[in-house]
Scaffold this motif. Structure first.
Motif: not given
Length: 349
Positions: A207-221
């Motif tokens: 995340s700090s490298l900005n390779l991925i981002e934390k979010t929520h699964h579109p449906e499962s939340r």
DNA sequence: GCATCCCGCCAGCCG
DNA sequence: CGGCTGGCGGGATGC
């Protein structure tokens, strides 16, 4: 470092330093450490990285440096040179590293329909050649030993984690799913838990490298991570959380691993193994699933250009931001100097 | 309450 | 043998 306990015999309490630096877990996250690490070494002239140096400058235990460095090594940012020393490769090395990982995973039939099946020993080759084993030890035994060690390494886990994103077409992956997939068949809860812990570590530095981002699964939340890929720079190009620039920040160097919250009973010898059920994996076959995931996949395609700060919230973003224009060495100097931990730093200073 | 994940014990390996 | 590495999971923190 290892004798921290001895070196810093709970000096923590009331002792001077008026300030009461409260313990703040977030400021100690691997993600923040990674950001600081990058900030510290991503400069011209930097070539070698001494682990001791890093630990001291960043004010953390050496153990933590190993974590960061191992993960960064997986994506090419640094490379092990020799004992206690790594060489800085920079972000420029990321694209190539990712390319290779993707290639490898394709070759191993990683993604495709049932990738999780062959997770294990996917690194059997490893241009060995050195069969100068000791007497009695046959090659296979030796290999398996090293292999098993390598197999559980953070380095490998990180690469496999990346491959998961690179090869499965899913944009959203929950750590539970990732852990299940990377674990292969054995889904016992203990293993899962441990694996997930490690994935959290990796996710934080990614995340700090900005390779991925934390979010929520579109449906499962459910909390999930989305692959961003290498877009050119880590986060906003400057350190995330407070630290540097905050002129007033509390003394950070005083808490190397800081006033720990000592656990009550040291002799936890026999814990009742009560770790029975843990929702092993979210059941839905996001992973092995075929095709159907594509719909999720294009759900929100990078809506805003705003950055996501990974696990830690930037609350001091404004500050960081405007002074980021000249982030520079000066700040780092300050950072480094204010960071000098008070345990064994004689060297410099 | 559960998601997150820091912390540091301690087992291997290396020189 | 001492120091470097880093797996591992207890249990604290965050929300």
């Amino acid at each position: 470092m290892r004798e921290m306990a001895g070196a810093v015999p709970e000096v923590s309490r009331d002792s001077e330093t008026a300030g009461k630096q409260f313990y703040c877990r977030k400021e100690k996250s691997l993600g923040v450490l990674c950001s600081n690490f990058l900030k510290l070494y991503n400069r011209d002239g930097v070539d070698l990285i001494g682990l001791d140096d890093a630990a001291i400058k960043l004010g953390v235990e050496r153990r933590r440096i190993y974590d960061v460095v191992n993960i960064l090594e997986s994506v090419g940012v640094v490379a092990r040179k020799q004992k206690n020393q790594y060489s800085w490769k920079g972000f420029a090395a990321i694209p190539q590293a990712l390319r290779e990982l993707k290639e490898e995973s394709l070759k191993e039939n990683f993604g495709a329909s049932g990738f999780c099946s062959s997770m294990k020993d996917l690194n059997e080759n490893e241009n060995k050649g050195s069969s100068q084993n000791a007497n009695g030890e046959d090659n296979s035994s030796m290999l398996s030993k090293l292999e098993s060690k390598r197999e559980k390494s953070l380095w490998l886990l990180t690469q496999n984690f990346v491959k998961l994103f690179l090869c499965s077409d899913m944009d959203f992956i929950t750590l539970d799913n990732a852990a299940a997939a990377l674990l292969g068949d054995d889904h016992n809860s203990t293993a899962m838990r441990t694996k997930v812990r490690r994935l959290y570590d990796i996710a934080n530095v990614f995340s700090s490298l900005n390779l991925i981002e934390k979010t929520h699964h579109p449906e499962s939340r459910k909390p999930a991570y989305r692959w961003l890929g290498w877009t050119g720079k880590p986060n906003n190009g400057s350190v995330t959380t407070s630290d540097l620039q905050v002129p007033k920040k509390r003394i950070f160097g005083t808490d190397i691993t800081n006033t720990k919250r000592k656990r009550a009973d040291p002799l936890v010898g026999l814990k009742s193994n009560q770790k029975e059920n843990v929702p092993v994996g979210i059941k839905h076959n996001d992973l092995e699933n075929d095709g159907s995931v594509d719909k999720l996949k294009q759900h929100s395609r990078h809506s805003s250009a705003g950055f996501v700060y990974g696990p830690f919230t930037p609350r001091s973003e404004a500050t960081v931001h405007d002074s980021a224009g000249h982030n520079s060495i000066q700040d780092l100097k300050t950072l480094a100097s204010t960071y000098y931990p008070r345990y064994q730093n004689q060297g410099i200073l």
